[in-house]
Each structure stands twice: as C-alpha cells, then as structure tokens.
Motif scaffolding. Structure first.
Motif, PDB file in Angstrom:
ATOM      1  N   LEU A  25       0.830  -1.208   0.000  1.00  0.00           N
ATOM      2  CA  LEU A  25       0.000   0.000   0.000  1.00  0.00           C
ATOM      3  C   LEU A  25       0.860   1.252   0.000  1.00  0.00           C
ATOM      4  CD1 LEU A  25      -2.599  -1.134   2.677  1.00  0.00           C
ATOM      5  CD2 LEU A  25      -2.942  -1.005   0.207  1.00  0.00           C
ATOM      6  N   LEU A  26       2.173   1.038  -0.021  1.00  0.00           N
ATOM      7  CA  LEU A  26       3.064   2.184   0.035  1.00  0.00           C
ATOM      8  C   LEU A  26       2.997   2.984  -1.258  1.00  0.00           C
ATOM      9  CD1 LEU A  26       6.342   0.791   1.626  1.00  0.00           C
ATOM     10  CD2 LEU A  26       4.792   2.465   2.606  1.00  0.00           C
ATOM     11  N   SER A  27       2.938   4.280  -1.111  1.00  0.00           N
ATOM     12  CA  SER A  27       3.016   5.137  -2.299  1.00  0.00           C
ATOM     13  C   SER A  27       4.450   5.077  -2.816  1.00  0.00           C
ATOM     14  CB  SER A  27       2.643   6.559  -1.934  1.00  0.00           C
ATOM     15  OG  SER A  27       3.626   7.109  -1.080  1.00  0.00           O
ATOM     16  N   GLU A  28       4.633   5.511  -4.044  1.00  0.00           N
ATOM     17  CA  GLU A  28       5.973   5.481  -4.635  1.00  0.00           C
ATOM     18  C   GLU A  28       6.950   6.319  -3.814  1.00  0.00           C
ATOM     19  OE1 GLU A  28       6.744   6.445  -8.985  1.00  0.00           O
ATOM     20  OE2 GLU A  28       5.007   5.089  -9.034  1.00  0.00           O
ATOM     21  N   LYS A  29       6.453   7.465  -3.391  1.00  0.00           N
ATOM     22  CA  LYS A  29       7.260   8.391  -2.601  1.00  0.00           C
ATOM     23  C   LYS A  29       7.704   7.725  -1.297  1.00  0.00           C
ATOM     24  CE  LYS A  29       5.300  11.798  -0.339  1.00  0.00           C
ATOM     25  NZ  LYS A  29       4.504  13.017  -0.043  1.00  0.00           N
ATOM     26  N   ASN A  30       6.752   7.051  -0.626  1.00  0.00           N
ATOM     27  CA  ASN A  30       7.071   6.417   0.647  1.00  0.00           C
ATOM     28  C   ASN A  30       7.965   5.196   0.466  1.00  0.00           C
ATOM     29  OD1 ASN A  30       5.650   8.322   2.021  1.00  0.00           O
ATOM     30  ND2 ASN A  30       3.823   7.070   2.310  1.00  0.00           N
ATOM     31  N   PRO A  48       6.593  -4.119   7.354  1.00  0.00           N
ATOM     32  CA  PRO A  48       5.209  -3.658   7.465  1.00  0.00           C
ATOM     33  C   PRO A  48       4.544  -4.285   8.689  1.00  0.00           C
ATOM     34  CG  PRO A  48       5.434  -5.188   5.620  1.00  0.00           C
ATOM     35  CD  PRO A  48       6.814  -4.966   6.182  1.00  0.00           C
ATOM     36  N   GLY A  49       3.709  -3.519   9.350  1.00  0.00           N
ATOM     37  CA  GLY A  49       3.031  -4.019  10.541  1.00  0.00           C
ATOM     38  C   GLY A  49       1.699  -3.327  10.725  1.00  0.00           C
ATOM     39  N   ARG A  50       1.107  -3.538  11.887  1.00  0.00           N
ATOM     40  CA  ARG A  50      -0.209  -2.941  12.124  1.00  0.00           C
ATOM     41  C   ARG A  50      -0.124  -1.569  12.734  1.00  0.00           C
ATOM     42  NH1 ARG A  50      -3.143  -7.566  15.205  1.00  0.00           N
ATOM     43  NH2 ARG A  50      -4.966  -7.712  13.892  1.00  0.00           N
ATOM     44  N   LYS A  51       1.066  -1.202  13.211  1.00  0.00           N
ATOM     45  CA  LYS A  51       1.267   0.162  13.682  1.00  0.00           C
ATOM     46  C   LYS A  51       2.759   0.476  13.648  1.00  0.00           C
ATOM     47  CE  LYS A  51       1.314  -1.167  18.552  1.00  0.00           C
ATOM     48  NZ  LYS A  51       0.878  -0.768  19.895  1.00  0.00           N
ATOM     49  N   ILE A  60      11.885  -2.358  13.093  1.00  0.00           N
ATOM     50  CA  ILE A  60      11.047  -1.170  13.055  1.00  0.00           C
ATOM     51  C   ILE A  60       9.846  -1.483  12.174  1.00  0.00           C
ATOM     52  CG2 ILE A  60      10.878   1.211  12.253  1.00  0.00           C
ATOM     53  CD1 ILE A  60      13.907   1.418  13.070  1.00  0.00           C
ATOM     54  N   TYR A  61       8.662  -1.459  12.788  1.00  0.00           N
ATOM     55  CA  TYR A  61       7.436  -1.765  12.049  1.00  0.00           C
ATOM     56  C   TYR A  61       6.767  -0.483  11.607  1.00  0.00           C
ATOM     57  CZ  TYR A  61       7.893  -6.528  13.687  1.00  0.00           C
ATOM     58  OH  TYR A  61       8.358  -7.790  13.922  1.00  0.00           O
ATOM     59  N   TYR A  62       6.144  -0.544  10.439  1.00  0.00           N
ATOM     60  CA  TYR A  62       5.441   0.640   9.939  1.00  0.00           C
ATOM     61  C   TYR A  62       4.082   0.254   9.395  1.00  0.00           C
ATOM     62  CZ  TYR A  62       7.273  -1.219   5.551  1.00  0.00           C
ATOM     63  OH  TYR A  62       7.588  -2.036   4.512  1.00  0.00           O
ATOM     64  N   LEU A  63       3.181   1.220   9.447  1.00  0.00           N
ATOM     65  CA  LEU A  63       1.851   1.062   8.878  1.00  0.00           C
ATOM     66  C   LEU A  63       1.901   1.682   7.490  1.00  0.00           C
ATOM     67  CD1 LEU A  63      -1.097   0.221   9.561  1.00  0.00           C
ATOM     68  CD2 LEU A  63      -1.429   2.535  10.406  1.00  0.00           C
ATOM     69  N   GLU A  64       1.660   0.852   6.482  1.00  0.00           N
ATOM     70  CA  GLU A  64       1.892   1.298   5.104  1.00  0.00           C
ATOM     71  C   GLU A  64       1.021   2.474   4.680  1.00  0.00           C
ATOM     72  OE1 GLU A  64       1.237  -2.501   3.169  1.00  0.00           O
ATOM     73  OE2 GLU A  64       3.334  -2.451   2.538  1.00  0.00           O
ATOM     74  N   SER A  65      -0.214   2.500   5.188  1.00  0.00           N
ATOM     75  CA  SER A  65      -1.168   3.451   4.629  1.00  0.00           C
ATOM     76  C   SER A  65      -1.281   4.753   5.427  1.00  0.00           C
ATOM     77  CB  SER A  65      -2.543   2.788   4.548  1.00  0.00           C
ATOM     78  OG  SER A  65      -2.878   2.277   5.826  1.00  0.00           O
ATOM     79  N   ASP A  66      -0.355   4.998   6.335  1.00  0.00           N
ATOM     80  CA  ASP A  66      -0.505   6.192   7.167  1.00  0.00           C
ATOM     81  C   ASP A  66      -0.084   7.452   6.426  1.00  0.00           C
ATOM     82  OD1 ASP A  66      -0.842   6.528  10.433  1.00  0.00           O
ATOM     83  OD2 ASP A  66       0.187   8.201   9.447  1.00  0.00           O
TER      84      ASP A  66
END
Ligand SMILES: [Zn+2]
Ligand SMILES: [Zn+2]
Length: 164
Positions: A25-30, A48-51, A60-66
């Motif tokens: 779900l990551l944008s190209e920029k992200n 990728p993670g839930r938060k 380090i976990y990240y939420l893709e759509s934030d």
C-alpha cells in the motif's frame, strides 16, 4: 516434437515459482523513502506491521497506509537510535517520547522531511493523558507523586499505592 534440454530450460524460465504476492500500500514516494532508510540504516530491519513500532533490538514496524508515514517511521527510528529498549516508569516514558520527538526533528532535517509540531504535540498528549490516568489516587482522584518504579504517593491522603 523431440524434447530437448534447451526447450526445458526455456519453459522453466517462463514459469518461475510463484511467490505469494503481498500488494504494497506504500506510495511510490514512501517506498523510495523506505528504501533510502533501509540503505542508510542497515543495522535495522524495516517491516510492514499494524502500527508504527520499534521492537528492540532491530525491528522497526510501519503502517503502510498512514498519511504521516515518513515522519512516524523516523520517530520509531529515533527510538531505535536512542536505544529506547525499556521504560519502567510512566514519567520516564513521557520523557522518552519527548526525547524521541526531539530526535525525530533532527532526522527530519537530515533527510529533508518536513517536521510536524502539531503531530508531535498530539502524540505527546496521548502519553500525557496516559501518564495522568495512571497516577491518579484511587481514593481521592488527585494526582499522586511517582516515588519509585512501583509506587505512588498521594499527598492528600498521605497514602502509598502500588502502581497498577
Ligand atoms: Zn514514540
Ligand atoms: Zn488521594
């Protein structure tokens, strides 16, 4: 048609083993930013993670759509770089968050990402509320003093409490 090694090779090249595809779900920029981070900080693993979360020692976990993706991932990186592995006391935790946001600001400058004071304040306020809730006297509802990692003291009731 005679079978040959050559044609077998061609066929196997045409049908590579299917990897389960995880649509990102990551944008190209992200995504570009994430790749840059992964290269710049090879000691850490970005997943990728839930938060947004730093799990010591390396994940380090990240939420893709934030919408604040870049800032929040830098914030978790800040926790990692500052060695925020444990925090026992709630007040300490608030200080830790403050430190991490200060470090996030530095990282933003370093990587040319706009820093967002409002986001930092909003996030810090959730910790302030949390700390505040945790330190209220169970009897009178006033704020207690945090006297150790396990106990609180209510100056009004003159009573010690074990932290919940
Ligand atoms: Zn934090
Ligand atoms: Zn009290």
């Amino acid at each position: 048609m005679p079978a040959s090694i050559y044609s077998d090779n061609v066929r196997s090249r045409r049908t590579p083993p299917k990897l389960p595809e995880q649509p990102s779900l990551l944008s190209e920029k992200n995504l570009a930013f994430l790749n840059m981070l992964q290269e710049s900080y090879p000691d850490y693993v970005f997943k990728p993670g839930r938060k947004f979360l730093f799990r010591p020692p390396k994940s380090i976990y990240y939420l893709e759509s934030d919408e604040n993706f870049r800032l929040l991932i830098l914030h978790e990186l800040a926790h990692a770089l500052l060695g925020h592995y444990t925090f026992d006391r709630s007040l300490e935790r608030l200080q830790i968050e403050r430190d991490a946001w200060a470090k996030t600001r530095e990282l933003c400058q370093l990587h040319s990402i706009p820093y967002d004071d409002n986001l930092a304040e909003t996030e810090l306020n959730t910790y302030r509320d949390w700390v505040h809730q945790k330190t209220l006297c169970k009897r009178c509802g006033l704020s207690c003093l945090e006297v150790s990692s396990e106990s609180l003291y209510c100056p009004f009731c003159q009573k010690f409490y074990k932290k919940s």
